[in-house]
Scaffold this motif. Structure first.
Motif, PDB file in Angstrom:
ATOM      1  N   ASN A   3       6.307  -2.075  13.008  1.00 30.45           N
ATOM      2  CA  ASN A   3       5.521  -1.930  14.235  1.00 30.45           C
ATOM      3  C   ASN A   3       4.259  -1.096  14.037  1.00 30.45           C
ATOM      4  O   ASN A   3       3.658  -0.653  15.012  1.00 30.45           O
ATOM      5  N   ARG A   4       3.863  -0.886  12.795  1.00 31.79           N
ATOM      6  CA  ARG A   4       2.675  -0.077  12.562  1.00 31.79           C
ATOM      7  C   ARG A   4       1.663  -0.834  11.718  1.00 31.79           C
ATOM      8  O   ARG A   4       1.989  -1.804  11.035  1.00 31.79           O
ATOM      9  N   ASN A   5       0.429  -0.356  11.770  1.00 28.59           N
ATOM     10  CA  ASN A   5      -0.660  -1.003  11.048  1.00 28.59           C
ATOM     11  C   ASN A   5      -1.394  -0.046  10.123  1.00 28.59           C
ATOM     12  O   ASN A   5      -2.457  -0.391   9.616  1.00 28.59           O
ATOM     13  N   ASN A   6      -0.819   1.141   9.908  1.00 28.66           N
ATOM     14  CA  ASN A   6      -1.478   2.100   9.032  1.00 28.66           C
ATOM     15  C   ASN A   6      -0.501   2.623   7.989  1.00 28.66           C
ATOM     16  O   ASN A   6       0.702   2.706   8.220  1.00 28.66           O
ATOM     17  N   VAL A   7      -1.040   2.962   6.834  1.00 29.18           N
ATOM     18  CA  VAL A   7      -0.241   3.439   5.708  1.00 29.18           C
ATOM     19  C   VAL A   7       0.094   4.914   5.922  1.00 29.18           C
ATOM     20  O   VAL A   7      -0.768   5.689   6.350  1.00 29.18           O
ATOM     21  N   PRO A   8       1.331   5.349   5.635  1.00 31.14           N
ATOM     22  CA  PRO A   8       1.649   6.779   5.716  1.00 31.14           C
ATOM     23  C   PRO A   8       0.685   7.604   4.865  1.00 31.14           C
ATOM     24  O   PRO A   8       0.271   7.178   3.787  1.00 31.14           O
ATOM     25  N   SER A  42       0.826  -1.210   0.000  1.00 31.65           N
ATOM     26  CA  SER A  42       0.000   0.000   0.000  1.00 31.65           C
ATOM     27  C   SER A  42       0.856   1.255   0.000  1.00 31.65           C
ATOM     28  O   SER A  42       0.560   2.229  -0.714  1.00 31.65           O
ATOM     29  N   THR A  43       1.918   1.242   0.789  1.00 33.18           N
ATOM     30  CA  THR A  43       2.791   2.414   0.876  1.00 33.18           C
ATOM     31  C   THR A  43       3.459   2.705  -0.458  1.00 33.18           C
ATOM     32  O   THR A  43       3.479   3.851  -0.931  1.00 33.18           O
TER      33      THR A  43
END
Length: 259
Positions: free
Chosen positions: A238-243, A183-184
């Motif tokens: 360590n993240r679950n969201n797209v920039p 996604s990123t």
């Protein structure tokens, strides 16, 4: 975590082709293929606004065995929906092709694959996008500089994701989830097709990174040059969201017909 610098590479290139490759006819309707073979960022307003095109068709083509995750596709459509004015909506078609049989691809190889397999081009009120998910790797990968390329925006409605390379840097301990990395990279590449940064959507404030042209200088922005760097990839584990795009990039898109 593999110790390589991961990059998303945009290539604002126009590839030469014979005139008979740029147009074709079917039932007396002429398709102007050249309109989809222009410089990266040059169709930003057409993609963002409803001045000419009322809908978008996304043609997603992948090499067998290298299909993007459905989550990444859904996130891409959400990204487009959030930023474009298309009253007739966004349509996707996804299909597989056999491997072209190479281990390394130049951007000209990628363009040739598009020429052979692309089905959809702009019509009177629909703008078409080609998204290709490749096996093999980019010829811009460099062992000397310890870098690999994950994606490239190379025409005004075309981009490639080097899915085999991307899969090698995801879904393992200390690496990001595959859908998140996909996604990123997808959204970052399409940010360039949207004309970011200073690539077709005029800047409303001075936020281009002078050391990394056509990228935003906000470290938290999707269009920051290091979004796909080793540091950025490490943080993604360590993240679950797209920039997301920062306010400056969003302002550029809004000024060019977007939301």
């Amino acid at each position: 975590m593999k110790n390589k610098l991961l990059t998303a590479l945009f290539l604002a290139l126009i590839f030469s082709s014979c005139s008979n490759e740029n147009t074709s006819s079917s039932e007396n309707n002429t398709i102007n293929k050249a309109a989809n073979r222009q410089a990266t960022g040059s169709s930003a307003n057409d993609l963002l606004s409803d001045n000419v095109f009322k809908s978008i068709t996304i043609e997603i083509v992948y090499v067998e065995g290298f299909e993007p995750t459905q989550t990444a596709v859904d996130n891409f459509i959400s990204f487009l929906t959030d930023r474009t004015n298309k009253p007739n909506g966004i349509v996707t078609e996804k299909r597989a092709i056999a491997s072209p049989g190479k281990d390394v691809y130049t951007i000209n190889d990628i363009a040739d694959i598009e020429r052979e397999h692309r089905k959809y081009y702009n019509t009177e009120d629909d703008i078409a996008v080609w998204a290709y998910f490749s096996d093999g790797k980019s010829d811009s990968d460099s062992e000397e500089n310890n870098t690999v390329v994950l994606g490239s925006a190379y025409w005004n409605t075309s981009f490639v994701i080097y899915e085999e390379t991307l899969q090698g840097f995801s879904n393992q301990p200390l690496e990001p989830k595959r859908w998140l990395l996909e996604s990123t990279v997808i959204n970052h590449e399409f940010g360039h097709i949207f004309g970011l940064t200073n690539l077709g959507s005029a800047m409303q404030s001075d936020h281009e990174d002078t050391e990394h042209p056509k990228h935003c200088n906000d470290e938290d922005c999707l269009m920051y040059w290091a979004t796909e760097s080793s540091v950025g990839i490490g943080n993604m584990a360590n993240r679950n969201n797209v920039p997301q795009l920062d306010a400056q990039c969003i302002a550029d898109l809004q000024a060019n017909g977007g939301k």
